[in-house]
Design a protein around this motif. Structure first.
Motif, PDB file in Angstrom:
ATOM      1  N   LEU A 174       2.604   2.070  -3.419  1.00 28.26           N
ATOM      2  CA  LEU A 174       1.578   1.839  -4.359  1.00 28.26           C
ATOM      3  C   LEU A 174       0.820   3.642  -4.159  1.00 28.26           C
ATOM      4  CD1 LEU A 174      -1.318   1.165  -6.228  1.00 28.26           C
ATOM      5  CD2 LEU A 174      -2.946   1.212  -4.191  1.00 28.26           C
ATOM      6  N   ILE A 175       0.996   4.145  -2.850  1.00 21.09           N
ATOM      7  CA  ILE A 175       0.555   5.630  -2.612  1.00 21.09           C
ATOM      8  C   ILE A 175       1.515   6.599  -2.986  1.00 21.09           C
ATOM      9  CG2 ILE A 175       0.246   7.253  -0.758  1.00 21.09           C
ATOM     10  CD1 ILE A 175      -2.135   4.972  -2.019  1.00 21.09           C
ATOM     11  N   ALA A 176       3.040   5.933  -2.956  1.00 17.42           N
ATOM     12  CA  ALA A 176       4.295   6.891  -3.007  1.00 17.42           C
ATOM     13  C   ALA A 176       3.967   7.035  -4.715  1.00 17.42           C
ATOM     14  CB  ALA A 176       5.434   6.160  -2.620  1.00 17.42           C
ATOM     15  N   LYS A 209       1.458  18.432   0.926  1.00 15.57           N
ATOM     16  CA  LYS A 209       0.676  17.104   0.490  1.00 15.57           C
ATOM     17  C   LYS A 209       0.395  17.500  -0.959  1.00 15.57           C
ATOM     18  CE  LYS A 209       1.448  13.939   3.950  1.00 15.57           C
ATOM     19  NZ  LYS A 209       1.358  13.010   5.605  1.00 15.57           N
ATOM     20  N   ALA A 221       6.109   9.667   0.811  1.00 15.02           N
ATOM     21  CA  ALA A 221       4.789   9.722   0.356  1.00 15.02           C
ATOM     22  C   ALA A 221       4.713   8.306   1.051  1.00 15.02           C
ATOM     23  CB  ALA A 221       4.394   9.254  -0.841  1.00 15.02           C
ATOM     24  N   PHE A 265       1.045  -1.051  -0.180  1.00 19.07           N
ATOM     25  CA  PHE A 265       0.137  -0.112   0.155  1.00 19.07           C
ATOM     26  C   PHE A 265       1.015   1.039  -0.058  1.00 19.07           C
ATOM     27  CE2 PHE A 265      -2.508   3.284   1.799  1.00 19.07           C
ATOM     28  CZ  PHE A 265      -3.653   3.480   1.423  1.00 19.07           C
ATOM     29  N   SER A 266       1.359   1.375   0.573  1.00 20.73           N
ATOM     30  CA  SER A 266       3.152   2.964   0.960  1.00 20.73           C
ATOM     31  C   SER A 266       3.842   2.815  -0.843  1.00 20.73           C
ATOM     32  CB  SER A 266       3.851   2.019   1.952  1.00 20.73           C
ATOM     33  OG  SER A 266       3.090   2.286   3.401  1.00 20.73           O
ATOM     34  N   LEU A 275       2.316   6.328  -7.049  1.00 20.91           N
ATOM     35  CA  LEU A 275       0.680   7.311  -7.774  1.00 20.91           C
ATOM     36  C   LEU A 275       0.986   8.757  -7.615  1.00 20.91           C
ATOM     37  CD1 LEU A 275      -2.082   5.074  -6.558  1.00 20.91           C
ATOM     38  CD2 LEU A 275      -0.933   4.837  -8.844  1.00 20.91           C
ATOM     39  N   THR A 276       1.950   8.512  -6.105  1.00 21.80           N
ATOM     40  CA  THR A 276       1.870  10.312  -6.460  1.00 21.80           C
ATOM     41  C   THR A 276       2.572  10.936  -6.877  1.00 21.80           C
ATOM     42  OG1 THR A 276       0.373  10.012  -3.958  1.00 21.80           O
ATOM     43  CG2 THR A 276       2.876  11.990  -3.851  1.00 21.80           C
TER      44      THR A 276
END
Length: 576
Positions: free
Chosen positions: A23-25, A201, A320, A20-21, A27-28
């Protein structure tokens, strides 16, 4: 295999909680990468889509081969400017020929990086000192900002790698400014800065892109002469062989070498900074060369231009929560989706918005704080920074960094040819021997003995300096002098020129009835003392582990050091 493919090491230990970490990083970073890549391609003189091409296969190669866990690679401002500056000196007609040259340059950059990696030449980056890099990047940032004035003002301004020419060219064209382009660009800059201050952010770059596209589309700003990105070809880049020939290689290799070294330095410096923040050391310098080289070579077959690590995107990636290089894979997915489905939207993206993104992104490369520190504490290094800065601005990008490196090397040679030379005295009531200039009231001196320390390797460039300083203090002692002790703790090497000088000095002293002793020589230096023949003049009994033992022996030759004597005499050639 783990050494050649670092992905195998971290993938085998991958935890479900990392997904999940990452994935978020990913996409960001992807949200930032798409507009940034398009903007940086414009700096390189390429159509914006080539920034997206450079964000695909090269980034994927780094996922497999890179040793950093948080670094985000792809198109960057510095390499983009170097590409434009390098090819700007060549007579190239037509955008197709220019693109072909960029692709060949990318291949050569990759080939040089892989070659350096294979021969374990990663240490070469150490010759780019921080003052040189700071001066270079600050000047390059100013040049990048001013190259974007043509998009901010909405006018055609001739390009140049010389700062004064950029200013003159822009000044001449100010009267032709399109106020709509200027307003869009200035608002873009202000929005990015304000949103970052409100909350780092917030994807401020994405917000500006969306607002720019929406304002053009709904307000029909194209009719007011607002310059747009225009048609962006959809679809993934096709496989094409770079058109390499020996004439091109001979023209481009010096430029490719500069881009390869600067790109590697960026990747290493960013990677080290990310490691320090994450508390995990994984970077292997020579493997990073292999990773970047492979990324650029593979990229050249798929219409990419040179890539390296990005300061801003790496910081975003780390903040992120990226745990592994898998985060970059999710960024790639976003770029693929953009190329396949979203390119029609970017038709309405104003060039002034991309210019605002570039200007804000590179402004932080201007490091005034570091220059102030050097001015206060290291004025010699400040002048290295200043000369590099001014040379880059006034002469050119490649020339600026070359001049900076040469000045930095000259400073290093000057320092090693005039190193610290100290006369030592015994601190009262102790066995310590320290610089008499620092401990004037606390040292005990013998009129018949001179103890000196030389704080550098002894080689051809400082041999005459050593002799001059030594005899200056010998002459100051006068006829009372009976012995000289050389504290050699800081001497890690003696070359043949210095060894011959030392032998002549010893003979000259012996003719005057002055004995010569050596104390504290480390293993490699002892080896040279024996192999060069210095030992035949000094004699074994005059070699000591510590200065206090040499002083004691000078005062009473009947004293022996026991085990200390054996250690002082130990060497590769004549070990006892």
């Amino acid at each position: 295999m783990d050494r050649f493919f670092p992905i195998l090491e971290w993938l085998g230990n991958y935890k479900k909680g990392y997904f999940f970490s990452d994935l978020i990083a990913g996409l960001t970073v992807g949200i930032i990468l798409i507009p940034q890549g398009m903007a940086y391609a414009m700096i390189a003189g390429l159509p914006p889509v080539y920034g997206l091409y450079a964000s695909l296969l090269p980034v994927l190669m780094y996922v497999f081969l890179g040793t950093s866990r948080q670094v985000a690679v792809g198109p960057v401002a510095m390499d983009s400017l170097l590409v434009a500056a390098s090819l700007g000196t060549l007579a190239i007609t037509g955008i197709e020929n220019y693109i072909a040259m960029v692709i060949v340059l990318t291949f050569l950059v990759g080939a040089i990086q892989i070659t350096l990696g294979l021969f374990k030449m990663g240490f070469l980056v150490n010759y780019l000192s921080r003052p040189v890099i700071s001066g270079f990047t600050s000047a390059a940032a100013l040049i990048i900002i001013f190259t974007q004035l043509k998009h901010l003002l909405g006018v055609k301004i001739p390009g140049s790698s010389a700062f004064h020419e950029l200013i003159m060219n822009a000044f001449v064209k100010i009267a032709e400014t399109n106020l709509y382009d200027l307003l869009i660009g200035v608002l873009g800059i202000l929005i990015i800065i304000l949103l970052k201050k409100v909350n780092k952010k917030i994807p401020s770059i994405l917000v500006v892109v969306i607002l720019g596209i929406a304002s053009v589309y709904y307000l029909n700003l194209e009719q007011f002469g607002v310059k747009l990105v225009g048609f962006v070809p959809s679809g993934l880049p096709s496989f094409q062989m770079p058109g390499i020939n020996m004439q091109l290689v001979s023209e481009l290799w010096p430029m490719a070498l500069a881009i390869a070294m600067v790109g590697y330095l960026e990747a290493i410096s960013i990677g080290k900074a990310m490691e320090e923040k994450a508390g995990e050391e994984t970077i292997e310098p020579n493997q990073e060369l292999m990773a970047l080289g492979s990324s650029n070579i593979v990229g050249s077959f798929f219409q990419a231009y040179p890539i390296t690590a990005s300061f801003s995107r790496s910081a975003i990636n780390g903040d992120a929560g990226a745990k592994t290089n898998l985060a970059a894979f999710f960024s790639i997915i976003m770029v693929v989706a953009t190329l396949l489905f979203l390119t029609p939207i970017f038709y309405y993206l104003p060039n002034a918005v991309l210019a605002s993104i570039i200007m804000v992104s590179v402004f932080k490369l201007i490091d005034i704080g570091y220059a102030k520190q050097l001015w206060i504490h290291r004025k010699d290094e400040f002048f290295v920074l200043l000369i590099t800065f001014l040379a880059t601005l006034s002469i050119g990008i490649k020339e600026g960094i070359l001049i900076g490196v040469l000045i930095s090397l000259l400073l290093m040679v000057y320092r090693t040819s005039n190193p610290h030379f100290a006369v030592l005295g015994q601190i009262k009531g102790t066995d310590y021997f320290k610089n008499i200039n620092r401990f004037e009231e606390d040292v005990v001196l013998q009129e018949d003995l001179l103890i000196v320390r030389f704080d550098a390797q002894l080689y051809f460039a400082n041999a005459s300096y050593f002799k001059k300083e030594l005899f200056k203090h010998i002459n100051a002692k006068g006829i009372a002098l009976k012995g000289v002790i050389l504290n050699a703790e800081a001497i890690n090497y003696i070359d043949s020129t210095a060894a011959n000088m030392l032998k002549k000095v010893i003979l000259e002293l012996q003719e005057k009835g002055v004995r010569f002793y050596i104390a504290g020589a480390i293993g490699p230096t002892r080896d040279i003392i024996f192999s060069s023949g210095i030992i035949h003049l000094v004699q074994r009994e005059n070699l000591f582990v510590k200065t206090k033992a040499a002083v004691a022996y000078f005062n009473n030759p009947e004293i022996t050091e026991g085990l200390g004597v054996k250690i002082a005499h130990q060497n590769k050639t004549y070990s006892n």
